[in-house]
Design a protein around this motif. Sequence first.
Motif: not given
Length: 122
Positions: A30-59
Motif C-alpha cells: 500500500t505505501a510503496f507499491a501503490d496498490y489499493e487496500q483490497l488488492k493488497a489484502q488479497g495478495i497477502n491472503l495468497i501468500f498466507f494460504i500455503p503457510c496456513a496449510i503447512i501449519a495445519l498439517i503439522i499441528h
Amino acid sequence: MIGLIIAAFFAAIAGSLGLGGGGILLLYLTAFADYEQLKAQGINLIFFIPCAIIALIIHAKNKLIEWKATLVCGITGLAGVALGFYLAGLFDPKWLGKAFAVFLLFLGLKELFHREKDQKKP
C-alpha cells in the motif's frame, strides 16, 4: 516486480518467526507499491494460504487441533469474511486504507504498552 519479490521474501521470513509478515507485506504494497487496500489484502491472503496449510498439517499430525472448535471458528470466520467483503465494497479504497492504518497504529501501540498480568504470584 523485484521489490515485490523482496518484500514477499522478508514478509515470509517475518511470518515464519511469528512477527506478523502479513503486516509487512501490506505496508509495502500500500505505501510503496501503490496498490489499493483490497488488492493488497488479497495478495497477502495468497501468500498466507500455503503457510496456513503447512501449519495445519503439522499441528494435525501432532494432534494439537481441537476439531470441534476449528469447525465453529471456520464457519463464523467464513461469515465474517462475507460480511467484511460486502462492507469493504461500500467504502472508498482511500478511506479503507486510512482506517486500516489507524487500526495498525492502535494495535501496535497496544502491543508496545500492554503488559500481561502474571497469573502466578509468589
